[in-house]
Design an enzyme around this catalytic site. Structure first.
Site, short mmCIF file in Angstrom:
data_model
loop_
_atom_site.label_atom_id
_atom_site.label_comp_id
_atom_site.label_asym_id
_atom_site.label_seq_id
_atom_site.Cartn_x
_atom_site.Cartn_y
_atom_site.Cartn_z
N GLU A 187 42.52 31.01 18.27
CA GLU A 187 43.27 30.57 19.45
C GLU A 187 44.61 29.94 19.10
O GLU A 187 45.60 30.17 19.81
CB GLU A 187 42.42 29.60 20.27
CG GLU A 187 41.26 30.28 20.96
CD GLU A 187 40.13 29.32 21.19
OE1 GLU A 187 39.86 29.03 22.36
OE2 GLU A 187 39.53 28.85 20.21
N SER B 195 35.10 38.17 11.04
CA SER B 195 34.21 37.14 10.50
C SER B 195 33.21 37.70 9.49
O SER B 195 32.91 37.04 8.50
CB SER B 195 33.48 36.40 11.62
OG SER B 195 32.79 37.31 12.45
N GLN C 259 37.70 39.88 14.83
CA GLN C 259 38.52 38.90 14.11
C GLN C 259 38.25 38.94 12.62
O GLN C 259 39.00 38.38 11.84
CB GLN C 259 38.28 37.50 14.68
CG GLN C 259 37.03 36.78 14.18
CD GLN C 259 35.75 37.24 14.84
OE1 GLN C 259 35.63 38.36 15.29
NE2 GLN C 259 34.77 36.37 14.89
N GLY D 161 40.41 27.12 11.33
CA GLY D 161 40.37 28.26 12.24
C GLY D 161 41.76 28.64 12.69
O GLY D 161 42.68 27.81 12.64
N ILE E 192 33.77 40.05 16.57
CA ILE E 192 34.34 40.79 17.70
C ILE E 192 35.71 41.35 17.33
O ILE E 192 36.54 41.62 18.20
CB ILE E 192 34.42 39.92 18.97
CG1 ILE E 192 35.22 38.65 18.71
CG2 ILE E 192 33.04 39.58 19.48
CD1 ILE E 192 35.50 37.82 19.96
#
Lengths: 162, 332
Positions: free
Chosen positions: B285, B49, B47, B282, B45
């Site tokens: 967030e 990936s 980011q 990750g 979306i």
């Protein structure tokens, strides 16, 4: 309502088609001409995703009625690359990592182009001001400003070479 | 009067939920011409990936990233990878792709072992060649692919990863995550005591991401998170009135824009996570989590007044400064 004859130049090509005068420039570009690179975000002139150039000036295509754009020279993101070669601004956006989700990117690139066409050596503040009507939720604008700076330097070099 | 302050915010954030099953799968086909097809359910979306997964496959198979074709998030053909949420995809789908690549690689190494008269465990792939004990052999990956095809062997791989599902105990407690990301951010602000406006001048954001598979994309995530954190700290508030959102447009729900963006210094810290693909965890967030705390602390440092609810708007600042002034005697 009776259609009117929408005549304009879009990405260097003449366009002549019947259009309902209540429709927006954004709808004519996306639906009639298939130029879906222009994105609709908010649809009320707040996000800048639908930015196109009208006689070289950045406008929100969602706020321009089709009749207002008649007779104008319109540039969308599809008209920025020349003969399949990406424009230096597009190259710079790729290289600097200035694209994440990409939804603001077409409008961002056109806002940047409008700036660099007028001011080839902008300060960071001028770059931030030029794209201040274009919201981006992904990048924090850091790499967008960097990309425009990079593009300006490249364009200046190309200009110097000519 | 303009007052400056500096504040720090720290956070840790779980990566890879273990309270419930949390798997992702991947399919991989090492085609005869040397290109690699990766099928993943992981939705990119923005980011990055798909790029990170291509890098992981390229790294494992020793091919150029240009030779990797990622087909992502097409439920018609790709295996389930769960949601692009919870900062989980690099960790979980990254592992799935890594395992799929290893399976296909094993077929190639077995074949190469026969050609070179070596044990498969001594061999590796890199730069389009088969490597033996750290030295490049003359045998190319394409030679091996061709030999496999002559024998009717396909060089396929599939992989899936699920951080060990531990579940929860009767009290709803347990080991909630497979690993954690850590971050510290420092904010420098200037507060105008006349208008209550806060300007964020600089942010430094240091994030332990395990291993940055794509450092430029990680920086992009951190920078974006920082700006979103400024919105959380100072601007953004959904106003709900009897079930209706009172400010449903950008003219009323104010986001930080380009002119609000401060200098942001993204600092990548790499403490490899043993269970992550190449050590990766990750960052999505975590990038936004400590920003508001750092800014609120910086405002407190500037004014000597603490704020306990967000956003810290000019109205709240002026009200607090007025209240503070009222407590002081006139000659103070």
């Amino acid at each position: 309502m009776k259609p009117f004859r929408f005549r304009a130049t879009v990405n260097g090509r003449p366009v002549d088609l019947p259009v309902d005068p209540r429709r927006r420039l954004l709808d004519v570009l996306r639906e009639d001409l298939g130029l879906t690179g222009t994105k609709e975000g908010c649809g009320e002139g707040e996000c800048g995703a639908c930015t196109v150039l009208l006689d070289g000036r950045p406008v929100n295509a969602c706020l321009v009625l089709a009749p207002e754009a008649a007779g104008c020279d319109i540039t969308t993101i599809e008209g920025v690359a020349v003969e399949g070669r990406l424009h230096p601004i597009q190259e710079a956006f790729l290289e600097a990592g200035a694209v994440q989700c990409g939804y603001c990117t077409p409008g961002m690139i056109l806002a940047a182009k409008a700036l660099l066409d007028k001011d080839p050596r902008p300060t960071d503040q001028a770059i931030k001001t030029a794209v201040s009507g274009n919201l981006c939720r992904c990048t924090g604008y850091v790499k967008i400003v960097k990309a425009v700076r990079l593009a300006a330097a490249r364009l200046a070099r190309e200009e110097g070479a000519v | 009067m303009k007052k400056r302050g500096i504040g720090v915010g720290c956070m840790w954030y779980g990566i890879g939920n273990t309270g419930a099953p949390n798997p992702a799968g991947a399919f991989l086909d090492f085609l005869e011409d040397g290109t690699v097809l990766v099928l993943t359910g992981c939705a990119d979306i923005g980011q990055g990936s798909s790029t990170a997964l291509a890098q992981i496959a390229a790294g494992e198979l020793g091919v150029n990233i240009e030779d990797i074709l990622v087909v992502a998030g097409d439920t018609g053909v790709s295996p389930d990878a769960g949601a692009t949420s919870a900062s989980r995809q690099t960790y979980i789908s990254g592992n799935a792709v890594l395992l799929a690549a290893r399976q296909a690689k094993e077929v190639l190494l077995q074949e190469a072992a026969g050609v070179l008269g070596a044990a498969a465990s001594e061999l590796g792939l890199g730069g389009g060649y088969v490597w033996r004990g750290g030295e490049r052999t003359p045998v190319t990956v394409k030679d091996i692919l061709a030999r496999c095809r002559q024998k009717g062997k396909l060089t396929l791989g599939s992989g899936w990863f699920n951080p060990l599902t531990t579940g929860l105990d009767e009290a709803g407690q347990g080991v909630p995550y497979a690993t954690y990301s850590y971050a510290t951010q420092v904010a420098e602000v200037e507060v105008d005591t006349e208008t209550g406006k806060v300007s964020v001048l600089r942010l430094a954001a240091a994030h332990d991401v395990g291993r940055a598979v794509n450092p430029q994309a990680v920086e992009g995530q951190i920078e974006g998170g920082c700006l979103m954190g400024i919105g959380y700290a100072l601007l953004e508030e959904v106003k709900v009135d009897r079930g209706r959102v009172g400010n449903p447009r950008y003219a009323e729900y104010i986001l930080p824009m380009s002119l609000d963006a401060p200098e942001i210094h993204a600092i990548i810290v790499e403490d490899p996570e043993p269970t992550g693909p190449y050590g990766a965890k990750g960052v999505g967030e975590p990038a936004l989590i400590p920003t508001a705390a750092a800014i609120a602390n910086a405002v407190a440092d500037a004014l000597g007044v603490r704020f306990y609810d967000l956003p810290v708007t000019p109205e709240k600042i002026l009200a607090a400064l007025t209240a503070e002034g009222d407590h002081k005697s006139p000659d103070e």
